[in-house]
Design an enzyme around this catalytic site. Structure first.
Site, PDB file in Angstrom:
ATOM      1  CB  CYS A 115      25.124 -19.986 -16.969  1.00 38.45           C
ATOM      2  SG  CYS A 115      25.132 -21.318 -15.757  1.00 38.45           S
ATOM      3  CG  HIS A 157      24.325 -16.745 -12.194  1.00 36.26           C
ATOM      4  ND1 HIS A 157      24.004 -16.513 -13.518  1.00 36.26           N
ATOM      5  CD2 HIS A 157      24.888 -17.977 -12.165  1.00 36.26           C
ATOM      6  CE1 HIS A 157      24.349 -17.571 -14.239  1.00 36.26           C
ATOM      7  NE2 HIS A 157      24.902 -18.475 -13.443  1.00 36.26           N
ATOM      8  CD  GLU A 158      27.587 -18.773  -9.226  1.00 30.60           C
ATOM      9  OE1 GLU A 158      27.391 -19.993  -9.133  1.00 30.60           O
ATOM     10  OE2 GLU A 158      27.921 -18.215 -10.290  1.00 30.60           O
ATOM     11  CG  HIS A 161      23.763 -22.270 -10.503  1.00 36.35           C
ATOM     12  ND1 HIS A 161      23.329 -23.036 -11.547  1.00 36.35           N
ATOM     13  CD2 HIS A 161      24.585 -21.341 -11.055  1.00 36.35           C
ATOM     14  CE1 HIS A 161      23.849 -22.593 -12.687  1.00 36.35           C
ATOM     15  NE2 HIS A 161      24.621 -21.553 -12.413  1.00 36.35           N
TER      16      HIS A 161
HETATM   17 ZN    ZN Z   1      25.627 -20.413 -13.756  1.00 39.03          ZN
END
Ligand code: ZN
Length: 191
Positions: A115, A157-158, A161
């Site tokens: 990341c 993953h995004e 976030h």
């Molecule tokens: Zn990330």
């Protein structure tokens, strides 16, 4: 048209914005000059890093918006076997806004991921092999994305976030490594 692109500062773990649930954007806001310019600046920042995804909280903006692009040139360091195992293929540049995972495969995959907000580290993370995502695009229009393989991992993953999550929340903690040591010791592992 958007103005000249800027490279934005990518904030690191510990910055509070990375732990907040980001705010949704209306289609009108997405079409505004401010957001269209933000998208261009995020695109430039992602390419410059380089990375395959960048979420607005990572550049200090508490907004449910992320940019994604996985270029063939980023995949040159991986062998054909590694690319096949990861089901990793180029993904063209696109924007996701207010995304929700509406379906995910029961089948999972475990690979190392990194990341830009945890610069220099990576760890094994178990994620669904395939997901269906409902979101808005860069014009504020509804999109359904069916993704599998590495692209499905990038999306998960995004989207984490945008909900205040980081991969370290989901990792196998004993696999956490510096990227230098991953290159030295950690290649080729799957489970
Ligand atoms: Zn990330």
């Amino acid at each position: 048209m958007a103005g000249p692109a800027l490279r934005l500062k990518i904030v690191q773990a510990g910055e509070p914005v990375l732990r907040q649930r980001a705010r949704a954007l209306s289609p009108e806001e997405i079409r505004s000059t401010a957001i269209q310019e933000l998208i261009e600046h995020m695109r430039e920042t992602m390419h410059d890093a380089p990375g395959v995804g960048l979420a607005a909280p990572q550049i200090g903006q508490n907004l449910q918006l992320a940019v994604i692009e996985d270029r063939a040139e980023y995949q040159k360091g991986l062998s054909a076997e590694e690319l096949t195992a990861r089901a990793r293929e180029p993904v063209p540049f696109h924007v996701i806004v207010n995304p929700e995972i509406v379906a995910r495969s029961e089948e999972t995959a475990v690979f190392h991921e990194g990341c830009l907000s945890l610069a220099g580290f990576s760890a094994q993370v178990e994620r669904a092999r395939a997901v269906r995502v409902s979101c808005l695009d860069h014009r504020g229009e509804t999109r359904i994305i069916e993704a599998s393989g590495w692209y499905a991992r990038i999306l998960q993953h995004e989207i984490d976030h945008l909900h205040g999550g980081l991969y370290i929340d989901r990792m196998d903690p004993r696999s956490f490594t510096s990227q230098a040591n991953y290159a030295r010791y950690g290649k080729g592992e799957t489970r």
